[in-house]
Write a protein that holds these residues in place. Structure first.
Motif, PDB file in Angstrom:
ATOM      1  N   VAL A 187       0.715  -1.464  -0.155  1.00  0.00           N
ATOM      2  CA  VAL A 187      -0.264   0.066   0.376  1.00  0.00           C
ATOM      3  C   VAL A 187       0.645   1.333  -0.135  1.00  0.00           C
ATOM      4  CG1 VAL A 187      -1.839   1.261   1.306  1.00  0.00           C
ATOM      5  CG2 VAL A 187      -2.079  -1.282   1.254  1.00  0.00           C
ATOM      6  N   GLY A 188       0.918   2.096  -1.286  1.00  0.00           N
ATOM      7  CA  GLY A 188       1.660   3.358  -0.410  1.00  0.00           C
ATOM      8  C   GLY A 188       0.008   4.443  -0.825  1.00  0.00           C
ATOM      9  N   ALA A 189       1.138   5.600   0.392  1.00  0.00           N
ATOM     10  CA  ALA A 189       0.323   6.313   1.595  1.00  0.00           C
ATOM     11  C   ALA A 189       1.244   7.540   0.724  1.00  0.00           C
ATOM     12  CB  ALA A 189      -0.266   6.400   2.837  1.00  0.00           C
ATOM     13  N   SER A 190      -0.397   8.970   0.914  1.00  0.00           N
ATOM     14  CA  SER A 190       0.214  10.398   1.557  1.00  0.00           C
ATOM     15  C   SER A 190      -0.629  11.165   1.986  1.00  0.00           C
ATOM     16  CB  SER A 190       1.255  10.746   0.300  1.00  0.00           C
ATOM     17  OG  SER A 190      -0.475  11.561  -0.766  1.00  0.00           O
ATOM     18  N   THR A 191      -0.956  12.117   2.529  1.00  0.00           N
ATOM     19  CA  THR A 191      -1.882  13.683   2.959  1.00  0.00           C
ATOM     20  C   THR A 191      -2.723  14.028   1.679  1.00  0.00           C
ATOM     21  OG1 THR A 191      -0.364  15.042   3.523  1.00  0.00           O
ATOM     22  CG2 THR A 191      -1.056  13.412   4.988  1.00  0.00           C
ATOM     23  N   SER A 202      -6.767  13.146   6.006  1.00  0.00           N
ATOM     24  CA  SER A 202      -6.975  13.883   7.271  1.00  0.00           C
ATOM     25  C   SER A 202      -6.088  14.182   8.127  1.00  0.00           C
ATOM     26  CB  SER A 202      -8.587  13.289   7.809  1.00  0.00           C
ATOM     27  OG  SER A 202      -8.568  11.803   8.630  1.00  0.00           O
ATOM     28  N   LYS A 203      -5.342  13.338   7.851  1.00  0.00           N
ATOM     29  CA  LYS A 203      -4.335  13.166   8.508  1.00  0.00           C
ATOM     30  C   LYS A 203      -4.126  12.472   9.306  1.00  0.00           C
ATOM     31  CE  LYS A 203      -2.414  17.124   5.626  1.00  0.00           C
ATOM     32  NZ  LYS A 203      -1.441  18.328   5.332  1.00  0.00           N
ATOM     33  N   SER A 204      -4.821  11.953   9.738  1.00  0.00           N
ATOM     34  CA  SER A 204      -5.276  11.301  11.256  1.00  0.00           C
ATOM     35  C   SER A 204      -4.202  10.278  11.025  1.00  0.00           C
ATOM     36  CB  SER A 204      -6.789  10.881  11.594  1.00  0.00           C
ATOM     37  OG  SER A 204      -6.969   9.887  10.316  1.00  0.00           O
ATOM     38  N   ALA A 260       6.984  18.826  10.929  1.00  0.00           N
ATOM     39  CA  ALA A 260       6.175  20.120  11.742  1.00  0.00           C
ATOM     40  C   ALA A 260       5.387  20.841  10.801  1.00  0.00           C
ATOM     41  CB  ALA A 260       7.744  20.342  12.480  1.00  0.00           C
ATOM     42  N   ASN A 261       6.455  21.401   9.666  1.00  0.00           N
ATOM     43  CA  ASN A 261       5.950  22.844   9.224  1.00  0.00           C
ATOM     44  C   ASN A 261       5.007  22.805   7.822  1.00  0.00           C
ATOM     45  OD1 ASN A 261       8.204  24.073  10.647  1.00  0.00           O
ATOM     46  ND2 ASN A 261      10.187  23.641   8.582  1.00  0.00           N
ATOM     47  N   GLU A 262       5.024  22.050   7.200  1.00  0.00           N
ATOM     48  CA  GLU A 262       3.814  21.409   6.248  1.00  0.00           C
ATOM     49  C   GLU A 262       3.370  19.987   6.709  1.00  0.00           C
ATOM     50  OE1 GLU A 262       4.924  21.659   1.341  1.00  0.00           O
ATOM     51  OE2 GLU A 262       7.403  21.629   2.182  1.00  0.00           O
ATOM     52  N   LYS A 263       3.339  19.640   7.510  1.00  0.00           N
ATOM     53  CA  LYS A 263       2.257  18.497   8.316  1.00  0.00           C
ATOM     54  C   LYS A 263       2.226  17.069   6.629  1.00  0.00           C
ATOM     55  CE  LYS A 263       1.824  20.518  12.049  1.00  0.00           C
ATOM     56  NZ  LYS A 263       3.006  20.863  12.260  1.00  0.00           N
ATOM     57  N   LEU A 290      12.490  13.535   3.535  1.00  0.00           N
ATOM     58  CA  LEU A 290      11.858  14.665   2.704  1.00  0.00           C
ATOM     59  C   LEU A 290      12.388  14.107   0.786  1.00  0.00           C
ATOM     60  CD1 LEU A 290       9.954  18.025   3.928  1.00  0.00           C
ATOM     61  CD2 LEU A 290       9.421  15.198   3.432  1.00  0.00           C
ATOM     62  N   SER A 291      13.868  14.688   0.959  1.00  0.00           N
ATOM     63  CA  SER A 291      14.145  14.501  -0.746  1.00  0.00           C
ATOM     64  C   SER A 291      14.677  13.605  -0.551  1.00  0.00           C
ATOM     65  CB  SER A 291      15.407  15.386  -0.104  1.00  0.00           C
ATOM     66  OG  SER A 291      16.498  15.161   1.073  1.00  0.00           O
ATOM     67  N   VAL A 292      15.527  12.221   0.001  1.00  0.00           N
ATOM     68  CA  VAL A 292      16.217  11.055  -0.274  1.00  0.00           C
ATOM     69  C   VAL A 292      14.469  10.316  -1.074  1.00  0.00           C
ATOM     70  CG1 VAL A 292      17.484   9.362   0.286  1.00  0.00           C
ATOM     71  CG2 VAL A 292      17.588  11.792   1.026  1.00  0.00           C
ATOM     72  N   GLY A 293      15.190   9.372  -1.403  1.00  0.00           N
ATOM     73  CA  GLY A 293      14.601   8.413  -2.363  1.00  0.00           C
ATOM     74  C   GLY A 293      14.854   7.168  -1.746  1.00  0.00           C
TER      75      GLY A 293
END
Length: 184
Positions: free
Chosen positions: A79-83, A111-113, A123-126, A149-152
């Motif tokens: 399963v792939g996931a994002s907000t 909902s980012k739950s 923390a910043n962009e949630k 965030l920047s590294v696969g």
């Protein structure tokens, strides 16, 4: 917001979320839950990416898709996931050549739950960090890998660790499937 990431030995949180599973009109969306892999007696690999329509994310998603049969062969639900929302996932799949033929669901944690409960929100962009979970058929987290965030991530390493966990034996450094395990 949680400050700690759900880690090894913890029960993976319960969830019920919409996911994009198809580009066929009327069959695009399907609700998946934390019980699906348990009821099927399968392992779960859930990998998170920060945002749709970005640059590193599709390289990872495409690589997981190329290795889909390898996960299937290991009785593992991928399963792939994002907000992002299910509608953004669908638009991205339609728009990106490497994502049209995905064989696994793209979970929408709008909902980012779930990301919050997992403690994986930046923390910043949630948005979710690049986090990969391997969860056993009983729902217990057996491996977590977190990338900035920047590294696969490395999909072959996910498969290697899954193989090692499924042996239920002691596996030395750099062990790969087919090699001897250690005797205690």
């Amino acid at each position: 917001m949680k400050n700690h990431i759900v880690s090894v030995g913890s029960e993976f949180p319960e969830f019920k979320k919409l996911a994009v599973v198809s580009l066929d009109k009327g069959n695009e969306f399907y609700e998946i839950s934390s019980d699906d892999h348990r009821q099927a007696g399968k392992w779960l690999v859930m990998f998170w990416w920060p945002k749709d329509f970005t640059f590193v994310c599709p390289t990872e998603i495409a690589e997981f898709n190329k290795k889909f049969d390898d996960f299937e062969d290991r009785d593992t639900m991928l399963v792939g996931a994002s907000t992002d929302s299910e509608f953004v996932h669908l638009a991205w799949r339609k728009n990106h050549d490497d994502l049209r033929g995905l064989k696994f669901p793209m979970l929408a944690d709008t909902s980012k739950s779930l990301a919050d409960e997992l403690g994986i929100l930046e923390a910043n962009e949630k948005v979710a960090y690049r986090v990969t979970y391997i969860v056993d058929p009983q729902g217990i987290v057996r491996w977590v890998a977190v990338n900035d965030l920047s590294v696969g991530r490395n999909v072959n390493e996910v498969l290697r660790v899954l193989d090692a966990l499924q042996t239920d034996e002691l596996c030395p450094c750099n062990w790969t499937k087919g090699e001897a395990t250690l005797a205690a």
